[in-house]
Every structure is written in C-alpha cells, then in structure tokens.
Scaffold this active site. Sequence first.
Site, PDB file in Angstrom:
ATOM      1  N   HIS A 132      29.373 -15.025  -2.574  1.00  0.00           N
ATOM      2  CA  HIS A 132      28.668 -16.230  -3.010  1.00  0.00           C
ATOM      3  C   HIS A 132      29.715 -17.352  -3.095  1.00  0.00           C
ATOM      4  O   HIS A 132      30.893 -17.083  -3.378  1.00  0.00           O
ATOM      5  CB  HIS A 132      28.080 -15.937  -4.396  1.00  0.00           C
ATOM      6  CG  HIS A 132      27.149 -16.964  -4.931  1.00  0.00           C
ATOM      7  ND1 HIS A 132      27.599 -18.115  -5.517  1.00  0.00           N
ATOM      8  CD2 HIS A 132      25.796 -17.010  -4.999  1.00  0.00           C
ATOM      9  CE1 HIS A 132      26.548 -18.828  -5.928  1.00  0.00           C
ATOM     10  NE2 HIS A 132      25.441 -18.177  -5.626  1.00  0.00           N
ATOM     11  N   GLN A 212      24.885  -9.634  -9.344  1.00  0.00           N
ATOM     12  CA  GLN A 212      23.706  -8.979  -8.770  1.00  0.00           C
ATOM     13  C   GLN A 212      23.602  -7.497  -9.093  1.00  0.00           C
ATOM     14  O   GLN A 212      22.683  -6.842  -8.613  1.00  0.00           O
ATOM     15  CB  GLN A 212      23.709  -9.149  -7.240  1.00  0.00           C
ATOM     16  CG  GLN A 212      23.523 -10.573  -6.774  1.00  0.00           C
ATOM     17  CD  GLN A 212      22.149 -11.132  -7.131  1.00  0.00           C
ATOM     18  OE1 GLN A 212      21.186 -10.390  -7.361  1.00  0.00           O
ATOM     19  NE2 GLN A 212      22.035 -12.440  -7.197  1.00  0.00           N
ATOM     20  N   CYS A 373      23.684 -19.604  -0.818  1.00  0.00           N
ATOM     21  CA  CYS A 373      25.049 -19.920  -1.283  1.00  0.00           C
ATOM     22  C   CYS A 373      26.072 -18.955  -0.688  1.00  0.00           C
ATOM     23  O   CYS A 373      27.019 -18.529  -1.375  1.00  0.00           O
ATOM     24  CB  CYS A 373      25.148 -19.910  -2.814  1.00  0.00           C
ATOM     25  SG  CYS A 373      24.149 -21.154  -3.572  1.00  0.00           S
TER      26      CYS A 373
HETATM   27  N1  PLP Z   1      27.638 -14.442  -7.565  1.00  0.00           N
HETATM   28  C1  PLP Z   1      26.544 -13.905  -7.020  1.00  0.00           C
HETATM   29  C2  PLP Z   1      26.664 -12.637  -6.234  1.00  0.00           C
HETATM   30  C3  PLP Z   1      25.299 -14.508  -7.220  1.00  0.00           C
HETATM   31  O1  PLP Z   1      24.205 -13.973  -6.696  1.00  0.00           O
HETATM   32  C4  PLP Z   1      25.239 -15.697  -7.973  1.00  0.00           C
HETATM   33  C5  PLP Z   1      23.949 -16.409  -8.142  1.00  0.00           C
HETATM   34  O2  PLP Z   1      23.070 -16.292  -7.306  1.00  0.00           O
HETATM   35  C6  PLP Z   1      26.400 -16.203  -8.533  1.00  0.00           C
HETATM   36  C7  PLP Z   1      27.585 -15.546  -8.301  1.00  0.00           C
HETATM   37  C8  PLP Z   1      26.400 -17.439  -9.378  1.00  0.00           C
HETATM   38  O3  PLP Z   1      25.731 -17.175 -10.556  1.00  0.00           O
HETATM   39  P1  PLP Z   1      25.437 -18.358 -11.615  1.00  0.00           P
HETATM   40  O4  PLP Z   1      24.775 -19.457 -10.816  1.00  0.00           O
HETATM   41  O5  PLP Z   1      24.516 -17.718 -12.595  1.00  0.00           O
HETATM   42  O6  PLP Z   1      26.728 -18.772 -12.175  1.00  0.00           O
END
Ligand code: PLP
Length: 415
Positions: A132, A212, A373
């Site tokens: 991400h 996740q 993302c």
């Molecule tokens: N990492 C992963 C694998 C994610 O799926 C997400 C959100 O979709 C994030 C990080 C970022 O999470 P947050 O927006 O809750 O900080």
Amino acid sequence: MTAGPAIVERPYDAAQVRRDFPILHQEINGYPLVYLDNAATTQKPECVIEAISNYYRRDNANVHRGVHTLSDRATHAFEQARKTVSRFLGSPRPEQVIWTSGTTEAINLVAHSWGRSTLRKGDRVLVSWLEHHSNIVPWQLVAAATGAEVVPIPVTDAGEIDLAALASLLDARVKLVAVNHVSNALGTVNPLADIIRLAKAAGALVLVDGAQSVAHWPVDAASLGCDFYVMSGHKLFGPTGIGVLWGRESLLEAMPPFLGGGEMIEQVSFPTTTFSGLPFKFEAGTPNIAGAIGLAAAIDYLGTLDREGAAAHEAALLARSLELAEEVEGLHRIGKPAHAAGIFSFLLEGTHPSDVGMLLDQQGIAVRTGHHCAQPLMERLGIPGTVRASFSIYNTQEDVTRLFEGIHKAKRLFA
Ligand code: PLP
C-alpha cells in the site's frame, strides 16, 4: 463405560453475526445492501457504537492529567483499552502498544523516528511491490532526507513475494524490510516466517503492515519475530482515527520522539526538555480516547466469536467466488496467490472497473474499484486497477450470489 453426550460443534453462523451490525440492515438503491468493501473499512457492531456513545455520555474527560472523577474514568478506560490491544497482539507489555491514528501514522512514526535517526547514505529499506502507498511513501520521504534508498522486492505474476529475489537483495546495506501481512489489492498472505527469517539472517529489522490481517485471524505480533507490527482500528470493526504501533521494547526505548507536545514530556524548560518513557513518549497531544475505547470494544466483540470458524467461513466465500468466476467468460482474477485472505480482485474484459463498480452499486452491492493505493503493483501487473470484493465475518453465500448476479448484469450491459 458409556460415552458422554456427543459435543455438537455449532457451525459458524454469519447470519447471526450479521444481526450485530445495524448498518447492514438497509436498502441501497432499492436492494438489500451487500457490503463487500471490507478491505477499505469494516462495519461496526452495535456494542462498539454503544461503547463510544456511552463514553461520551458518561465518562468524557481528558486523560492522565486530571484529578477529578471523570478524568479518572476516562484514563482508566483508555489504559484498559491499551491492555486489551496488548493481549490481542500477544505483546509482552502494554507499554509496547503505541496509539496512532492508524496504520499510516504508525508507519510514519517508525520511518521518521527510527528511520531518520538510524538510516545513513547508502543504507537500504526493502519494501515489496505489493505494498500500500502508506508502506512506500513514508520510506521515500525518509530516504530523501537521509540518503538511504528504497528498493522494491519483486513479486511474481501470481502476486506473491519472490523469496529468492528477496534473498538476493539482502545484504549489509539493508537496514529494514517492510512488508504487509496481507495485500489489500490481491489478498496475498505473505510468508512472514520466511521473510522474517531471511531478513534477520541479514541483520535487518522487519516491519509488518497488519492492516489487512488482524480482522481475519488472531495475530501474535511478538512471536512472529518481527520488530514492528502496525494496524488500523477501522479495519477491525472499530472506529476510524485510531490505530496501533506495536514495537520491540528495546527499539522503542531507543527511538527519539516523533511528534512533540503535551503528554510526551517529562519536563520542559527552554534550555532542555526531557521526554516521558514508553508509551507516552510517542503520544503527543490529546489522544483519540473514544477511538481507543471503541477499538477495545471491537476486540472484545471478536473475542466472543469463533474466529477459526469465521476464517473458514471467509475462505469458503472466496472459494465460492473463484468457482463462480470460472463460469464468467472474460472475467480475469487478478493475482493468483496460493494463500489468499478475503479478497477477490478481478477485471471484466471490455469494461472499466469503475463502470462495473457503479453498476453494482445500483444493485445495492458495495465494492471498491481502482488502484487500491497500490499503484506500483498495478504498474507491475500492467493494469490500471481492479474491481475488488472483500469479505468479512458478516458476509454470506447469498452476498456472493448477489455479487455474481451483478457481474453477469454488467457483462450483459457493457461487455
Ligand atoms: N496498509 C494496508 C495493507 C491497507 O490496506 C491500508 C488501508 O487500506 C493501509 C495500510 C492504510 O491504512 P489507514 O488508511 O487506516 O492508515
């Protein structure tokens, strides 16, 4: 000797679990809602909504500094919530649990605190192509400030980390390996034991992005052998704006503060300021008290469920989706990881993902479309994005049937 009464194991009952989530019982565009955007955020059970509401109705006050009863109550509930998260993650001590606003802030905390104080020109941080953006961009920012380098770990066409490639990248320059536990774009469950073993053998630290994973099965962060584990409350049936950095104590102790302000100091004066110990050193300013309480309520709720049964149920939903996908000509599953959790990402020939998403919404079905993302991953796979259906503890086989009815309709209309 007579045998005792047979123990009848109750199968996991998603329909029963569904009743605990008020938002699911509504119509969208004239159809009963099918919520399949759980990887973006999960829905909240009644008990979480109540815990937050009760906190504001009865106990709201600022924490740690007050001498009055409400402040005492708020502080107690807030610190109890830390203990709940600590047990949930198998942490030896609650002080190793740092509240953040979510996974993103937790990774930024490590990048800016550990990264800026440790990384030097020529050092390397390895992140996989599956990450991400929140596990890529903070490292790029710190690399730009320190002269270190962010190097991607190759993934295979199936959407799995290439372990041989990782092994060949690991040398004395690598100071940290940052990978997700489960890919939000493809559902790949990464082989953490292998990754951590390889990284440790090369002397690198390991940060695991658990955004996740924690909603799918219990995670014991401490016994995984990683150095940092991060997660978001809202992906775990808790509220938005709250998350956690779990870290190895000696590392957290050695790391400088990330943000400065109230709460994180021991003593402030113009010549010198000294800082609190763990966990407060990293918690400047008034924290998200209601968020922490809500997250603890979500974890308590999960504790009442048969989590193995829930994981098996989610696996059955994914398996059924893959079976039905075989019958749809022109549907391509994106990524074929041998071990996947809760995510079915696909493209339908001749259609744009966002058109499919909008048509599904017209039928009351919520999915996510786009790059999730994870633009580098999309670039690696040579696609602009996908349609992503992501499953959770309250989805049913009926939801899968509805999803495929919607996909067939999209195919008739667009393909
Ligand atoms: N990492 C992963 C694998 C994610 O799926 C997400 C959100 O979709 C994030 C990080 C970022 O999470 P947050 O927006 O809750 O900080």
